[in-house]
Design an enzyme around this catalytic site. Structure first.
Site: not given
Length: 240
Positions: A100, A117, A119, A146, A202
């Protein structure tokens, strides 16, 4: 630089009694995200920028077991490509850098202080629903909920309101994580006020000005994605 890192791995960069130090925060966050089902099977990642240092969780390590000594540290700014040009100042020799990394760097280049990140299953499901209902080029949209108030309008623009429509761009997945970087950059350019980008089939990348903002925005988005999936089951529209 590589020889220097090998001989002196700068362990002091990840040794601190301060619970707010990035090397302590990242393992804590990863444990929370694992318990929430966001980073199962070593997937996902977290990175924090502090000054001219970037702290990144490693690749291939069970997220609930990460320790401070597992954390990579990069100088910032640093080249995204090629990977060999990245300026690691701490690199655990037995571990692999996160795939990443260039995507995190993209967020930091735009002023983020933390990038997450996940999943998340809810994130994946909304990307599939958007594709089926609106086509592959559409973004995720929801209004009159809200929790939308937990998402910023954009840098320095305050928070979204109840009647606003939240829009999150969606990019297509690739065989290798690093290959998402170009699409992520394009989505950021097309949606300059966004703090998140979904990746079809992903997961999602979420960033914020600091750790607390990135975390709470990620929580708010996951809530909204789950709500959107349940609303779809009931035939309720996402945008009123």
């Amino acid at each position: 630089m590589a020889q220097e890192v090998e001989n002196n791995n700068n362990d002091h960069l990840v040794q601190s009694s301060d619970p707010e130090h990035p090397a302590n925060l990242i393992p804590e966050l990863c444990r929370k995200f694992y318990n929430w089902g966001w980073v199962t099977g070593t997937g996902g990642g977290t990175s924090i920028r502090r000054g001219d240092h970037i702290f990144i969780a490693p690749s291939g390590v069970q997220k609930e077991l990460i320790q401070p000594h597992n954390i990579f540290v990069l100088e910032f700014p640093t080249p995204k490509y090629p990977p060999s040009d990245r300026k690691y100042i701490r690199k655990p020799l037995e571990l692999k850098p996160s795939a990443c990394t260039p995507l995190f760097l993209t967020a930091f280049e735009r002023g983020a202080g933390c990038c997450i990140h996940t999943h998340s299953q809810w994130a994946v499901l909304v990307t599939l629903l958007v594709e089926r209902e609106k086509g592959p080029d559409a973004c995720f949209e929801i209004s009159n909920i809200e929790q939308i108030k937990g998402i910023p309008r954009g840098k320095g623009k305050g928070m979204l309101g109840f009647f606003d429509t939240l829009k999150i761009p969606i990019i297509e997945n690739t065989a290798f994580e690093e290959d998402l970087t170009g699409s992520l950059e394009k989505a950021m350019d097309q949606y300059p006020d966004t703090y998140a980008v979904l990746v079809r089939r992903h997961g999602i990348y979420v960033w914020g000005d600091d750790v607390a903002k990135a975390k709470t925005q990620c929580e708010s988005l996951d809530y909204l994605f789950q709500l959107a999936v349940e609303m779809h089951k009931l035939g309720l529209p996402w945008v009123k």
